[in-house]
Design an enzyme around this catalytic site. Structure first.
Site, PDB file in Angstrom:
ATOM      1  CE1 TYR A  12      38.503 -26.944  14.684  1.00 31.45           C
ATOM      2  CE2 TYR A  12      38.536 -28.814  16.182  1.00 31.45           C
ATOM      3  CZ  TYR A  12      38.122 -27.523  15.873  1.00 31.45           C
ATOM      4  OH  TYR A  12      37.311 -26.833  16.741  1.00 31.45           O
ATOM      5  NE  ARG A  25      34.151 -26.756  10.806  1.00 29.95           N
ATOM      6  CZ  ARG A  25      33.855 -25.533  11.261  1.00 29.95           C
ATOM      7  NH1 ARG A  25      34.375 -25.104  12.383  1.00 29.95           N
ATOM      8  NH2 ARG A  25      33.045 -24.747  10.600  1.00 29.95           N
ATOM      9  CG  HIS A  80      36.298 -16.702  18.077  1.00 24.27           C
ATOM     10  ND1 HIS A  80      34.962 -16.887  17.822  1.00 24.27           N
ATOM     11  CD2 HIS A  80      36.334 -15.864  19.158  1.00 24.27           C
ATOM     12  CE1 HIS A  80      34.230 -16.201  18.689  1.00 24.27           C
ATOM     13  NE2 HIS A  80      35.040 -15.557  19.501  1.00 24.27           N
ATOM     14  CB  CYS A 119      54.930 -29.543  20.059  1.00 28.69           C
ATOM     15  SG  CYS A 119      55.874 -28.048  20.358  1.00 28.69           S
ATOM     16  CB  SER A 162      23.711 -14.204  16.184  1.00 28.83           C
ATOM     17  OG  SER A 162      24.833 -14.816  16.783  1.00 28.83           O
TER      18      SER A 162
HETATM   19  N1  APR Z   1      24.809 -11.779   5.177  1.00 29.16           N
HETATM   20  C1  APR Z   1      24.747 -11.137   6.368  1.00 29.16           C
HETATM   21  N2  APR Z   1      24.376 -11.732   7.517  1.00 29.16           N
HETATM   22  C2  APR Z   1      24.023 -13.023   7.436  1.00 29.16           C
HETATM   23  C3  APR Z   1      24.051 -13.754   6.227  1.00 29.16           C
HETATM   24  C4  APR Z   1      24.449 -13.068   5.051  1.00 29.16           C
HETATM   25  N3  APR Z   1      24.509 -13.687   3.869  1.00 29.16           N
HETATM   26  N4  APR Z   1      23.676 -15.023   6.488  1.00 29.16           N
HETATM   27  C5  APR Z   1      23.423 -15.092   7.802  1.00 29.16           C
HETATM   28  N5  APR Z   1      23.632 -13.888   8.395  1.00 29.16           N
HETATM   29  C6  APR Z   1      23.555 -13.537   9.806  1.00 29.16           C
HETATM   30  C7  APR Z   1      22.493 -14.282  10.591  1.00 29.16           C
HETATM   31  O1  APR Z   1      21.247 -13.593  10.526  1.00 29.16           O
HETATM   32  C8  APR Z   1      23.090 -14.254  11.998  1.00 29.16           C
HETATM   33  O2  APR Z   1      22.726 -13.072  12.692  1.00 29.16           O
HETATM   34  O3  APR Z   1      24.783 -13.908  10.386  1.00 29.16           O
HETATM   35  C9  APR Z   1      24.607 -14.236  11.750  1.00 29.16           C
HETATM   36  C10 APR Z   1      25.293 -15.545  12.016  1.00 29.16           C
HETATM   37  O4  APR Z   1      25.170 -15.856  13.365  1.00 29.16           O
HETATM   38  P1  APR Z   1      25.999 -17.039  14.060  1.00 29.16           P
HETATM   39  O5  APR Z   1      25.925 -18.276  13.202  1.00 29.16           O
HETATM   40  O6  APR Z   1      25.547 -17.114  15.469  1.00 29.16           O
HETATM   41  O7  APR Z   1      27.496 -16.549  13.935  1.00 29.16           O
HETATM   42  P2  APR Z   1      28.377 -15.634  14.866  1.00 29.16           P
HETATM   43  O8  APR Z   1      27.595 -14.511  15.448  1.00 29.16           O
HETATM   44  O9  APR Z   1      29.583 -15.324  14.074  1.00 29.16           O
HETATM   45  O10 APR Z   1      28.769 -16.656  16.014  1.00 29.16           O
HETATM   46  C11 APR Z   1      29.720 -16.257  16.941  1.00 29.16           C
HETATM   47  O11 APR Z   1      29.746 -18.409  18.006  1.00 29.16           O
HETATM   48  O12 APR Z   1      29.580 -20.599  17.224  1.00 29.16           O
HETATM   49  C12 APR Z   1      30.405 -19.666  17.878  1.00 29.16           C
HETATM   50  O13 APR Z   1      32.732 -19.350  17.884  1.00 29.16           O
HETATM   51  C13 APR Z   1      31.623 -19.459  17.031  1.00 29.16           C
HETATM   52  O14 APR Z   1      32.575 -17.466  16.077  1.00 29.16           O
HETATM   53  C14 APR Z   1      31.372 -18.112  16.363  1.00 29.16           C
HETATM   54  C15 APR Z   1      30.546 -17.404  17.421  1.00 29.16           C
END
Ligand code: APR
Length: 248
Positions: free
Chosen positions: A71, A74, A123, A151, A192
């Site tokens: 972390y 990151r 999150h 802590c 997604s």
């Molecule tokens: N603009 C818009 N959308 C985009 C872009 C962009 N430039 N680039 C990628 N995407 C879209 C992809 O098509 C996809 O649908 O963003 C989405 C990213 O999907 P994920 O990586 O699955 O992210 P997310 O939905 O935020 O994941 C949810 O899963 O990994 C865990 O806790 C983590 O918060 C995260 C959660």
């Protein structure tokens, strides 16, 4: 593929008719800022670790030093990046509505850095910390060399993010729920649509009568539900949507 001006007009008209807006964002909005996803970040030294080791309470208990250092790395990556025009477009939109709630699954702090005000971090936030055993919020890390730091109650300190298998912060879930029930429009950006509860937000908002607009480079799990789908990168589409909205 990029959305057409007609589609932007349709999205802007929906926004214009609304007084309350909820926005739900995911990793896609930070893509153009260069934020690596959890998996993208697992390169080099970290390539051999799986998420179970790096992002679960069990992983932290088993190897706290490893998880703490992951972390730290990151946070270092994230502190070097800036919000992109997509984040700033949402700051502009917030000023146009009587009620506005920005619900994000991202832990990268970029909405705050951009200047959004009413943010719900579902999150958590990678720049915040809490006590591992009792969840005390930690305002400032102790000034010593212990890894992970401790802590005042003796527990280890951990990042204030939601790890796999953990429940989401109750106040964030409640605020998100209220916003989804009361919004007239929900704008979903760069997610997604497969991780719950955020995956259910479009259906929840629609059930309460809201219209749903989606911005995503790809068809997502929620696209079949939405009223207007604006395909393209958030950093390009959102500023155009705001411009079109303002011109109405
Ligand atoms: N603009 C818009 N959308 C985009 C872009 C962009 N430039 N680039 C990628 N995407 C879209 C992809 O098509 C996809 O649908 O963003 C989405 C990213 O999907 P994920 O990586 O699955 O992210 P997310 O939905 O935020 O994941 C949810 O899963 O990994 C865990 O806790 C983590 O918060 C995260 C959660």
């Amino acid at each position: 593929m990029q959305c057409t001006q007609e589609q932007l007009d349709e999205g802007a008209r929906i926004l214009k008719r609304s007084r309350s807006l909820a926005v739900s964002t995911g990793a896609g909005i930070s893509k153009e800022s260069g934020i690596p996803t959890f998996r993208d970040a697992q390169t080099g030294l970290w390539a051999n670790y799986n998420p179970q080791e790096l992002a679960t309470p069990q992983g932290f208990s088993g190897n706290p030093k490893l998880v703490w250092e992951w972390y730290v790395e990151r946070r270092r990556m994230i502190s070097d990046v800036s919000p992109n025009p997509g984040h700033y477009a949402l700051v502009d939109l917030e000023k146009e509505f009587d009620e506005f709630t920005l619900i994000t699954q991202n832990i990268d702090n970029l909405h705050r850095k951009a200047g959004s005000k009413n943010i719900v971090e579902l999150h958590g936030n990678i720049l915040r910390f809490k006590c591992f055993d009792r969840e005390h919020p930690i305002e400032q890390l102790p000034d010593d060399d212990r890894i992970p730091p401790r802590c005042h109650c003796g527990s280890m300190i951990r990042p204030d993010v939601v790890w796999f298998g953990e429940i989401l912060p109750a106040d964030a879930v409640m605020k998100a729920g209220r916003a989804l029930e009361t919004c007239e429009t929900l704008l979903v950006v760069g997610t997604s649509g497969v991780v719950y509860p955020a995956a259910a937000f479009p259906a929840q908002a629609k059930a309460c009568g809201a219209r749903v607009i989606e911005v995503n480079t790809e068809i997502s799990a929620i696209t079949p539900l939405v009223d207007v789908y604006l395909q393209g990168p958030a950093g390009e589409v959102l500023p155009k949507l705001v411009e079109t909205f303002r011109a109405l």
